[in-house]
Design an enzyme around this catalytic site. Structure first.
Site, PDB file in Angstrom:
ATOM      1  N   TRP A 175      -5.905   7.185  13.712  1.00  0.00           N
ATOM      2  CA  TRP A 175      -6.086   6.904  12.090  1.00  0.00           C
ATOM      3  C   TRP A 175      -6.689   7.943  11.265  1.00  0.00           C
ATOM      4  O   TRP A 175      -7.909   8.362  11.555  1.00  0.00           O
ATOM      5  CB  TRP A 175      -6.658   5.553  11.894  1.00  0.00           C
ATOM      6  CG  TRP A 175      -6.590   5.117  10.261  1.00  0.00           C
ATOM      7  CD1 TRP A 175      -5.314   4.812   9.716  1.00  0.00           C
ATOM      8  CD2 TRP A 175      -7.555   5.218   9.382  1.00  0.00           C
ATOM      9  NE1 TRP A 175      -5.849   4.405   8.215  1.00  0.00           N
ATOM     10  CE2 TRP A 175      -7.052   4.620   7.983  1.00  0.00           C
ATOM     11  CE3 TRP A 175      -9.014   5.570   9.656  1.00  0.00           C
ATOM     12  CZ2 TRP A 175      -7.916   4.562   6.990  1.00  0.00           C
ATOM     13  CZ3 TRP A 175      -9.734   5.048   8.457  1.00  0.00           C
ATOM     14  CH2 TRP A 175      -9.179   4.952   7.265  1.00  0.00           C
ATOM     15  N   ASP A 225       0.844  -2.246  -4.630  1.00  0.00           N
ATOM     16  CA  ASP A 225       0.358  -2.237  -3.208  1.00  0.00           C
ATOM     17  C   ASP A 225      -0.232  -3.687  -2.970  1.00  0.00           C
ATOM     18  O   ASP A 225      -0.011  -4.609  -3.719  1.00  0.00           O
ATOM     19  CB  ASP A 225      -0.603  -1.048  -3.191  1.00  0.00           C
ATOM     20  CG  ASP A 225      -0.525  -0.692  -1.510  1.00  0.00           C
ATOM     21  OD1 ASP A 225      -1.126  -1.260  -0.729  1.00  0.00           O
ATOM     22  OD2 ASP A 225       0.300   0.341  -1.324  1.00  0.00           O
ATOM     23  N   ASP A 226      -1.160  -3.766  -2.124  1.00  0.00           N
ATOM     24  CA  ASP A 226      -1.870  -5.094  -1.650  1.00  0.00           C
ATOM     25  C   ASP A 226      -2.510  -5.654  -2.826  1.00  0.00           C
ATOM     26  O   ASP A 226      -2.911  -5.182  -3.771  1.00  0.00           O
ATOM     27  CB  ASP A 226      -2.524  -4.445  -0.484  1.00  0.00           C
ATOM     28  CG  ASP A 226      -2.938  -5.588   0.417  1.00  0.00           C
ATOM     29  OD1 ASP A 226      -2.595  -6.880  -0.090  1.00  0.00           O
ATOM     30  OD2 ASP A 226      -3.647  -5.717   1.438  1.00  0.00           O
ATOM     31  N   LYS A 245       7.242  -1.185   0.599  1.00  0.00           N
ATOM     32  CA  LYS A 245       6.621  -0.585   1.627  1.00  0.00           C
ATOM     33  C   LYS A 245       6.205  -1.505   2.505  1.00  0.00           C
ATOM     34  O   LYS A 245       5.407  -2.476   2.249  1.00  0.00           O
ATOM     35  CB  LYS A 245       5.223   0.115   0.923  1.00  0.00           C
ATOM     36  CG  LYS A 245       4.265   0.835   1.955  1.00  0.00           C
ATOM     37  CD  LYS A 245       2.983   1.374   1.113  1.00  0.00           C
ATOM     38  CE  LYS A 245       2.086   1.832   2.009  1.00  0.00           C
ATOM     39  NZ  LYS A 245       0.689   2.475   1.303  1.00  0.00           N
ATOM     40  N   ASP A 277       4.223  -2.703   5.790  1.00  0.00           N
ATOM     41  CA  ASP A 277       2.965  -2.173   6.403  1.00  0.00           C
ATOM     42  C   ASP A 277       2.831  -3.033   7.813  1.00  0.00           C
ATOM     43  O   ASP A 277       3.204  -4.118   8.037  1.00  0.00           O
ATOM     44  CB  ASP A 277       1.501  -2.282   5.617  1.00  0.00           C
ATOM     45  CG  ASP A 277       0.711  -1.138   5.757  1.00  0.00           C
ATOM     46  OD1 ASP A 277       0.868  -0.591   6.797  1.00  0.00           O
ATOM     47  OD2 ASP A 277      -0.220  -0.848   4.846  1.00  0.00           O
ATOM     48  N   CYS A 316       5.451   1.860   7.456  1.00  0.00           N
ATOM     49  CA  CYS A 316       3.904   2.361   7.484  1.00  0.00           C
ATOM     50  C   CYS A 316       3.358   1.315   8.221  1.00  0.00           C
ATOM     51  O   CYS A 316       3.720   0.083   8.651  1.00  0.00           O
ATOM     52  CB  CYS A 316       3.349   1.844   6.002  1.00  0.00           C
ATOM     53  SG  CYS A 316       1.620   2.352   5.820  1.00  0.00           S
ATOM     54  N   ASP A 369      -2.599   7.504   5.949  1.00  0.00           N
ATOM     55  CA  ASP A 369      -3.586   7.139   4.941  1.00  0.00           C
ATOM     56  C   ASP A 369      -4.245   7.976   4.718  1.00  0.00           C
ATOM     57  O   ASP A 369      -5.019   7.953   3.368  1.00  0.00           O
ATOM     58  CB  ASP A 369      -4.090   5.816   5.550  1.00  0.00           C
ATOM     59  CG  ASP A 369      -3.433   4.553   5.777  1.00  0.00           C
ATOM     60  OD1 ASP A 369      -2.283   4.279   5.167  1.00  0.00           O
ATOM     61  OD2 ASP A 369      -3.914   3.494   6.417  1.00  0.00           O
TER      62      ASP A 369
END
EC number: 3.2.1.22
Length: 782
Positions: free
Chosen positions: A201, A368-369, A478, A480, A528, A550
């Site tokens: 990562w 996003d989140d 997106k 994920d 992603c 990321d």
């Protein structure tokens, strides 16, 4: 072109524009690999005889296949595939267990079929031609009641050949399939090196080269995904191969799960390359009449070094993998809310951030989140895909309308494959998550994996995501996936079929992605998985771009994106300009460099643009305007790596060779190195070009206390006066503007302006400290 030559044995030739692949059926019924490399024209079996291995007697301490074929020693042959038993002790292509417990296989040739269409791959994605045709060869082999098919497809213009296999059980008893790979290539010598791409990562695609003169080198993922630990793309090449010359093979797999590749050198110094689904933990039961189809493997060859191999792979991905409305479309410039807001979002703050982005020229705003359920952190609500009405009182519909009313597109983040235990979905369906009953389940990022082996869960996710994507004016998603697999177990499958779990999960994922991309063809989906944890050709068959990492640090990204460039084109590499200091490394890099690196991909921004300094806003606005002019070249032009190391140099060249964009970045300055030369690549040698840059403005704070050598009063570094002067006074940057033939720009290069080395400065000096970069524009002169 696929050609069959019939003589004493059947021979097959697969030609692309610049390569040839040749195999023959031996008298014993095995498929012997003869040649794969630069194109050679062969018209008769007699010519191919020169390529056949010759043997009069068996070697010592080896196994002869049979008394009828006393010179057939499978261990010392180049084969198209291999099983277990009968003497071939190298990496097998197929392994299985019959009902009687035996493992030896003996698949012998039974026939062939050459067609101009490609068969489907039973729930797996694959390559395609836009006109629906394909040059396809199927070779059939039988072992008792079992049928093994080897499939080949040829893509001549990009010098790519693909392979996959299918096993059919026509017997009365079940068999346990423990391995069936997608491709095997045997080469007659061992003078090769392997270059593969590993990492973790935030440090994906670290390039690694190893010599394999004996033994075995393995590239694999056991993470449930293609993984940031070991990408399925790798190369095999001669030790003297360079960017522009030398023999280079490229290999990849159209698959998003556990993969495996081995490069093995035998006792007889032959090299075997094998690739496919990872056999570790794999066991597929085939009852009577059932079959198993492998993912499609991709092979290319180039005599023009790593760069030639890369352009083959790039062309293949752009023309035969990416599909749908976005396959050839220019990617919009986006602004993602994550590093600006994290979970702390509201309708008003998001609209404000979007408006600030629109003023700079951003085309797409992505939330996003944090927008759904009780999602205030990553420990809760994953799986509860209903908007949080405290944060978004009007839901996705009202928020998306407010964004689109400002002239922008709107996108969202989802992570459909995962669930938090602290969620309504888990409370209602605890048996939907992968777990072994009565055993501890280890989690990653506080989440569990939904069991996509279960068709009920797949159908639920298709309908729930359809509901979400229909609830507003959504143009981008997106998608994920923030953990790897552990304690792999499907509550849906029978105990004897648990070895099928990892592969059936991927089939379920493809079913979901296929259904949603068909229902919402206008949406730009970006894959992603904690960044590049699932960056592969399987995902790209559905989602035309993938978030590369990321890690948005420009220095790290120069290495990460360069790693991807060996096998994947720029248009599918998501790349963002983020804040400084960077959130992953705390490194400070110039805005110019952050943009220049991200521009060689699908450009986005991921920072609070509303709180940028005026100068940075002006600079960003100019960058975005510039990118829109050159976006077609940067996303779809031919990509060349000019130089790597402390200085990175890249160039993208349009198909017609009339426009190009070059980039140079320096990691760390070397004192008193004043001269740099930029060598172009890919231009028309006979065409005249203008090579130029766009002069920037220099912040005088870059000079630190050196300002006092020219100031009549003493100025304290970083003091109020220093900051005030820097706010209103900018110094000019160097200008490059030259006209020359393409041959000059490529062979002699452009001698750039002197780099600052501590002895003086004016507007003709190039300030190029640590992490500095420049972008150069090359345009044909009529």
């Amino acid at each position: 072109m696929i050609k069959k030559i019939t003589g004493s044995q059947e021979l097959f030739i697969l030609n692309t524009d610049h390569t040839s692949y040749m195999l023959a059926i031996t008298p014993s019924g095995h498929a012997e690999h003869l040649y794969y490399g630069a194109r050679i024209d062969v018209d008769s079996a007699e010519e191919l005889e020169a390529l056949r291995q010759k043997r009069e007697f068996e070697p010592g301490n080896a196994i002869v296949y049979s008394a009828d074929h006393p010179t057939t020693v499978l261990e010392d042959m180049c084969l198209e595939f291999s099983g277990t038993g009968h003497g071939d002790i190298r990496e097998p292509f197929i392994e299985l267990v019959r009902a009687d417990g035996s493992r030896t296989t003996d698949f012998l040739y039974r026939g062939c079929e050459i067609t101009d269409s490609k068969p489907s791959l039973s729930g797996l994605p694959g390559s395609y031609n836009a006109d629906g045709t394909a040059e396809h060869l199927c070779l059939a082999f039988k072992d008792g009641a079992m049928l093994l098919e080897l499939h080949y497809c040829v893509y001549p213009e990009c010098d790519v050949i693909t392979r996959w296999a299918k096993l059919v059980n026509n017997g009365d008893h079940a068999i346990e399939l423990e391995r069936l790979l997608s491709t095997q290539l045997d080469l007659p010598d061992n003078e090769w090196q392997t270059t593969s791409f590993h990492g973790a990562w935030t440090r994906e695609m670290e390039k690694s080269t190893a010599s394999v003169s004996h033994g075995k080198f393995v590239i694999e993922s056991r993470t449930g995904c293609s993984s940031n630990r070991a990408n399925p793309f790798f190369m095999l090449h001669r030790p003297d191969a360079t960017e522009d010359s030398g023999a280079v093979y490229g290999f990849n797999l159209i698959y998003s799960g556990n993969h495996y590749a081995a490069v093995e050198v035998s006792a007889y110094r032959k090299t075997r390359i094998a690739q496919g689904v990872n056999p570790a933990g794999f066991r597929f039961i085939l009852e009577k009449g059932e079959s198993f189809t492998t993912p499609e493997a991709v092979m290319t060859y180039s005599e023009n070094g790593f760069s030639g191999q890369s352009r083959n792979m790039h062309r293949f991905v752009k023309d035969h993998i990416l599909r749908g409305e976005w396959a050839k479309a220019e990617r919009p410039i986006l602004l993602n809310s994550w590093e600006a807001s994290y979970f702390n979002i509201s309708e008003s703050s998001l609209v404000s951030l979007a408006k600030a982005g629109h003023e700079l020229g951003v085309e797409l705003f992505v939330m996003d989140d944090g927008w759904f359920g009780d999602r205030s952190d990553d420990t809760r609500s994953l799986g509860d895909w209903d908007p949080n009405h405290k944060k978004l009182p009007g839901g996705l519909g009202r928020l998306s309308k407010k964004i689109t009313d400002h002239g922008m597109q709107f996108g969202i983040w989802v992570e459909p494959e995962m669930v938090n235990v602290n969620s309504r979905l888990y409370e209602q369906h605890p048996d939907w998550a992968m777990a072994i009953n009565g055993k501890l389940h280890s989690e990653g990022r506080h989440q569990r994996i939904l069991d996509l082996c279960n068709p009920e869960i797949c159908d639920y996710l298709i309908e729930k995501m359809s509901e979400v994507f229909s609830s507003g004016k959504i143009s981008y998603v997106k998608w994920d996936m923030n953990r790897i697999f552990s304690d792999v177990y499907s509550p849906y499958l029978l105990p004897k079929r648990q070895g099928e779990t990892a592969h059936r999960y991927i089939l379920g994922l493809y079913k979901i992605m296929g259904a949603l991309t068909k229902r919402f063809p206008h949406i730009l989906f970006e894959g992603c998985a904690s960044g590049g944890n699932r960056f592969d050709l399987g995902i790209l068959c559905y989602f035309p771009q993938i978030w590369a990492s990321d890690n948005t640090d420009a220095l790290c990204r120069s290495h990460i994106q360069e790693g991807y460039s060996y096998g994947y084109p720029q248009c599918c590499i998501g790349a963002h300009v983020s804040g400084s200091p960077n959130h992953q490394t705390l490194r400070s890099t110039p805005l110019e460099t952050r943009f220049n690196i991200a521009a060689f991909g699908a450009l986005g921004y991921e920072l609070d643009v509303g709180k940028m300094f005026r100068w940075d806003k002006e600079h960003t606005r100019l960058q975005i305007t510039l990118y829109k002019v050159w976006r077609d070249v940067l996303q779809y032009g031919d990509f060349y790596r000019i130089r790597s190391g402390n200085v990175h140099e890249w160039i993208c060249v349009s198909d017609d060779k009339t426009r190009a964009v070059g980039m140079m970045m320096q990691e760390s300055v070397e004192p008193n190195t004043q001269a740099h030369r930029f060598y172009c690549k890919g231009l028309d040698p006979d065409r005249t070009y203008r090579f130029h840059n766009i002069s920037g403005r220099v912040n005088i704070k870059l000079f630190g206390s050196l300002i006092n050598t020219m100031s009549p009063i003493r100025i304290r570094q970083d003091g109020m006066l220093h900051n005030m002067i820097a706010r209103f006074i900018k110094m000019g940057g160097e200008v490059e503007d030259h006209t020359a033939k393409g041959s000059v720009l490529m062979s002699a290069g452009v001698a750039l302006r002197q780099q600052f080395s501590g002895t003086g400065y004016n507007e003709n000096v190039r300030l190029f400290p640590d992490f500095s970069s420049r972008m150069y524009f090359i345009e044909a002169v009529e």
